[in-house]
Design a protein around this motif. Structure first.
Motif, PDB file in Angstrom:
ATOM      1  N   MET A  59       0.620  -1.197  -0.010  1.00  9.53           N
ATOM      2  CA  MET A  59      -0.084  -0.218   0.099  1.00  9.53           C
ATOM      3  C   MET A  59       0.938   1.185  -0.043  1.00  9.53           C
ATOM      4  O   MET A  59       0.251   2.164  -0.396  1.00  9.53           O
ATOM      5  N   ASP A  60       2.083   1.094   0.451  1.00 12.19           N
ATOM      6  CA  ASP A  60       2.755   2.478   0.534  1.00 12.19           C
ATOM      7  C   ASP A  60       3.774   2.672  -0.801  1.00 12.19           C
ATOM      8  O   ASP A  60       4.073   3.564  -1.031  1.00 12.19           O
ATOM      9  N   GLN A  61       3.806   1.475  -1.828  1.00 11.00           N
ATOM     10  CA  GLN A  61       4.385   1.959  -3.050  1.00 11.00           C
ATOM     11  C   GLN A  61       3.176   2.686  -3.861  1.00 11.00           C
ATOM     12  O   GLN A  61       2.095   2.024  -4.150  1.00 11.00           O
ATOM     13  N   PRO A  62       3.744   3.476  -4.693  1.00 14.14           N
ATOM     14  CA  PRO A  62       2.977   4.086  -5.805  1.00 14.14           C
ATOM     15  C   PRO A  62       2.393   3.235  -6.903  1.00 14.14           C
ATOM     16  O   PRO A  62       3.196   2.211  -7.432  1.00 14.14           O
ATOM     17  N   GLY A  63       1.160   3.194  -7.110  1.00 11.22           N
ATOM     18  CA  GLY A  63       0.640   2.266  -8.110  1.00 11.22           C
ATOM     19  C   GLY A  63       0.177   1.017  -7.647  1.00 11.22           C
ATOM     20  O   GLY A  63      -0.510   0.009  -8.272  1.00 11.22           O
ATOM     21  N   LEU A  64       0.708   0.348  -6.383  1.00 10.11           N
ATOM     22  CA  LEU A  64       0.421  -0.947  -6.017  1.00 10.11           C
ATOM     23  C   LEU A  64      -0.628  -0.875  -4.944  1.00 10.11           C
ATOM     24  O   LEU A  64      -0.732  -2.106  -4.081  1.00 10.11           O
ATOM     25  N   TRP A  65      -1.023   0.314  -4.474  1.00 12.04           N
ATOM     26  CA  TRP A  65      -1.963   0.103  -3.202  1.00 12.04           C
ATOM     27  C   TRP A  65      -3.142  -0.739  -3.344  1.00 12.04           C
ATOM     28  O   TRP A  65      -3.562  -1.422  -2.352  1.00 12.04           O
ATOM     29  N   PRO A  66      -3.917  -0.657  -4.484  1.00 15.91           N
ATOM     30  CA  PRO A  66      -4.880  -1.533  -4.795  1.00 15.91           C
ATOM     31  C   PRO A  66      -4.688  -2.900  -4.423  1.00 15.91           C
ATOM     32  O   PRO A  66      -5.405  -3.780  -4.056  1.00 15.91           O
ATOM     33  N   LEU A  67      -3.663  -3.496  -4.906  1.00 17.65           N
ATOM     34  CA  LEU A  67      -2.869  -4.815  -4.574  1.00 17.65           C
ATOM     35  C   LEU A  67      -2.885  -4.949  -3.085  1.00 17.65           C
ATOM     36  O   LEU A  67      -3.222  -6.136  -2.511  1.00 17.65           O
ATOM     37  N   GLY A  68      -2.174  -3.898  -2.621  1.00 20.29           N
ATOM     38  CA  GLY A  68      -1.920  -4.147  -1.062  1.00 20.29           C
ATOM     39  C   GLY A  68      -3.565  -4.284  -0.280  1.00 20.29           C
ATOM     40  O   GLY A  68      -3.586  -4.773   0.602  1.00 20.29           O
ATOM     41  N   VAL A  69      -4.327  -3.333  -0.559  1.00 19.43           N
ATOM     42  CA  VAL A  69      -5.530  -3.603   0.231  1.00 19.43           C
ATOM     43  C   VAL A  69      -6.251  -4.961  -0.211  1.00 19.43           C
ATOM     44  O   VAL A  69      -7.041  -5.218   0.674  1.00 19.43           O
ATOM     45  N   ALA A  70      -6.259  -5.220  -1.292  1.00 21.22           N
ATOM     46  CA  ALA A  70      -6.810  -6.587  -1.630  1.00 21.22           C
ATOM     47  C   ALA A  70      -6.275  -7.604  -0.905  1.00 21.22           C
ATOM     48  O   ALA A  70      -6.945  -8.277  -0.234  1.00 21.22           O
ATOM     49  N   ILE A  71      -4.869  -7.737  -0.792  1.00 23.67           N
ATOM     50  CA  ILE A  71      -4.271  -8.745   0.168  1.00 23.67           C
ATOM     51  C   ILE A  71      -4.660  -8.468   1.721  1.00 23.67           C
ATOM     52  O   ILE A  71      -5.071  -9.546   2.223  1.00 23.67           O
ATOM     53  N   SER A  72      -4.660  -7.487   2.248  1.00 24.90           N
ATOM     54  CA  SER A  72      -5.023  -7.181   3.540  1.00 24.90           C
ATOM     55  C   SER A  72      -6.456  -7.507   3.824  1.00 24.90           C
ATOM     56  O   SER A  72      -6.895  -8.115   4.829  1.00 24.90           O
ATOM     57  N   PHE A  73      -7.302  -6.975   2.796  1.00 24.81           N
ATOM     58  CA  PHE A  73      -8.843  -7.348   3.166  1.00 24.81           C
ATOM     59  C   PHE A  73      -9.201  -8.776   2.911  1.00 24.81           C
ATOM     60  O   PHE A  73      -9.983  -9.301   3.671  1.00 24.81           O
ATOM     61  N   GLY A  74      -8.501  -9.352   1.834  1.00 16.91           N
ATOM     62  CA  GLY A  74      -8.541 -10.941   1.832  1.00 16.91           C
ATOM     63  C   GLY A  74      -8.071 -11.765   2.763  1.00 16.91           C
ATOM     64  O   GLY A  74      -8.830 -12.651   3.202  1.00 16.91           O
ATOM     65  N   THR A  75      -6.978 -11.482   3.526  1.00 18.43           N
ATOM     66  CA  THR A  75      -6.611 -12.247   4.728  1.00 18.43           C
ATOM     67  C   THR A  75      -7.260 -11.941   5.820  1.00 18.43           C
ATOM     68  O   THR A  75      -7.778 -12.753   6.532  1.00 18.43           O
ATOM     69  N   SER A  76      -8.177 -10.613   6.062  1.00 13.99           N
ATOM     70  CA  SER A  76      -9.019 -10.532   7.265  1.00 13.99           C
ATOM     71  C   SER A  76     -10.372 -11.236   6.877  1.00 13.99           C
ATOM     72  O   SER A  76     -11.019 -11.750   7.757  1.00 13.99           O
ATOM     73  N   LEU A  77     -10.918 -11.226   5.583  1.00 12.46           N
ATOM     74  CA  LEU A  77     -11.943 -11.868   5.400  1.00 12.46           C
ATOM     75  C   LEU A  77     -12.044 -13.232   5.488  1.00 12.46           C
ATOM     76  O   LEU A  77     -12.680 -14.074   5.832  1.00 12.46           O
ATOM     77  N   LEU A  78     -10.790 -13.905   5.134  1.00  7.63           N
ATOM     78  CA  LEU A  78     -10.488 -15.507   5.094  1.00  7.63           C
ATOM     79  C   LEU A  78     -10.475 -15.612   6.609  1.00  7.63           C
ATOM     80  O   LEU A  78     -10.990 -16.777   7.121  1.00  7.63           O
ATOM     81  N   VAL A  79      -9.735 -14.865   7.453  1.00  4.37           N
ATOM     82  CA  VAL A  79      -9.832 -15.282   8.892  1.00  4.37           C
ATOM     83  C   VAL A  79     -11.233 -15.117   9.528  1.00  4.37           C
ATOM     84  O   VAL A  79     -11.668 -16.088  10.512  1.00  4.37           O
ATOM     85  N   ALA A  80     -12.109 -14.266   8.911  1.00  2.00           N
ATOM     86  CA  ALA A  80     -13.158 -13.806   9.611  1.00  2.00           C
ATOM     87  C   ALA A  80     -14.172 -15.087   9.196  1.00  2.00           C
ATOM     88  O   ALA A  80     -15.034 -15.690   9.882  1.00  2.00           O
ATOM     89  N   LEU A  81     -14.015 -15.640   8.038  1.00  2.00           N
ATOM     90  CA  LEU A  81     -15.093 -16.659   7.541  1.00  2.00           C
ATOM     91  C   LEU A  81     -14.415 -18.153   7.927  1.00  2.00           C
ATOM     92  O   LEU A  81     -15.438 -18.948   8.172  1.00  2.00           O
ATOM     93  N   GLU A  82     -13.027 -18.208   8.044  1.00  2.00           N
ATOM     94  CA  GLU A  82     -12.790 -19.716   8.320  1.00  2.00           C
ATOM     95  C   GLU A  82     -11.812 -19.726   9.664  1.00  2.00           C
ATOM     96  O   GLU A  82     -11.323 -20.824   9.904  1.00  2.00           O
ATOM     97  N   GLY A  83     -11.906 -18.714  10.372  1.00  2.00           N
ATOM     98  CA  GLY A  83     -11.209 -18.925  11.545  1.00  2.00           C
ATOM     99  C   GLY A  83     -11.738 -19.699  12.671  1.00  2.00           C
ATOM    100  O   GLY A  83     -10.984 -20.703  13.331  1.00  2.00           O
ATOM    101  N   GLN A  84     -13.026 -19.969  12.810  1.00  2.00           N
ATOM    102  CA  GLN A  84     -13.549 -20.722  13.669  1.00  2.00           C
ATOM    103  C   GLN A  84     -13.504 -22.157  13.065  1.00  2.00           C
ATOM    104  O   GLN A  84     -13.204 -23.066  13.882  1.00  2.00           O
TER     105      GLN A  84
END
Length: 160
Positions: A63-88
């Motif tokens: 997210m700190d690199q210019p032009g790569l912030w959408p990829l960084g957001v997608a990776i962070s959001f995907g990790t959070s969503l995966l833990v929220a759905l499959e953590g239990q």
């Protein structure tokens, strides 16, 4: 809203006290979504917590690199969503690998209600003599509706 809760009993079976029984809700975890690697570490899923931390760090660095912030957001959001759905599910699999056993699946509105249902000693044997009485329909209360049901659905007597 009704959720399903999985009841796990400690290794050793029924001779272990009820304090060793765990009831885990199967569903989305808000804390797992907001703090994925901390939530995993709190539940002693160390390898999962390290992987989530590394993915969150990678997402933050991208997210700190210019032009790569959408990829960084997608990776962070995907990790959070995966833990929220499959953590239990990861918690359940971890306990099962340690010798815990699935004992029951309870459908309830809250954890306290699920505990009350599981720990109550109500006999639910269908072969017993105590049967639920069937309701007696009063034909006089039906008025002049006859055998018709709403929306053309099947009636109680099996007809249309």
């Amino acid at each position: 809203m009704t959720s399903s809760y999985l009841v796990l009993t400690a290794p050793g079976g029924a001779d272990i006290a009820h304090e060793k029984t765990r009831i885990i809700r199967d569903g989305f975890t808000v804390l797992g979504f907001l703090f994925p690697w901390i939530w995993l570490a709190a539940h002693r899923l160390w390898l999962h917590a390290v992987a989530a931390f590394l993915l969150q760090s990678l997402g933050g660095a991208l997210m700190d690199q210019p032009g790569l912030w959408p990829l960084g957001v997608a990776i962070s959001f995907g990790t959070s969503l995966l833990v929220a759905l499959e953590g239990q599910n990861a918690r359940i699999r971890h306990l099962l690998s340690k010798g815990w056993e699935e004992d029951a699946l309870v459908s309830a509105d809250s954890l306290s209600v699920a505990e009350e249902i599981y720990f109550s000693e109500i006999q639910t044997d269908l072969d017993s003599d105590s049967r639920v009485p069937s309701p007696h329909w009063n034909s006089a209360s039906r008025g002049d509706r006859g055998n018709a049901t709403s929306l053309g659905l099947f009636g109680f007597d099996g007809g249309r």
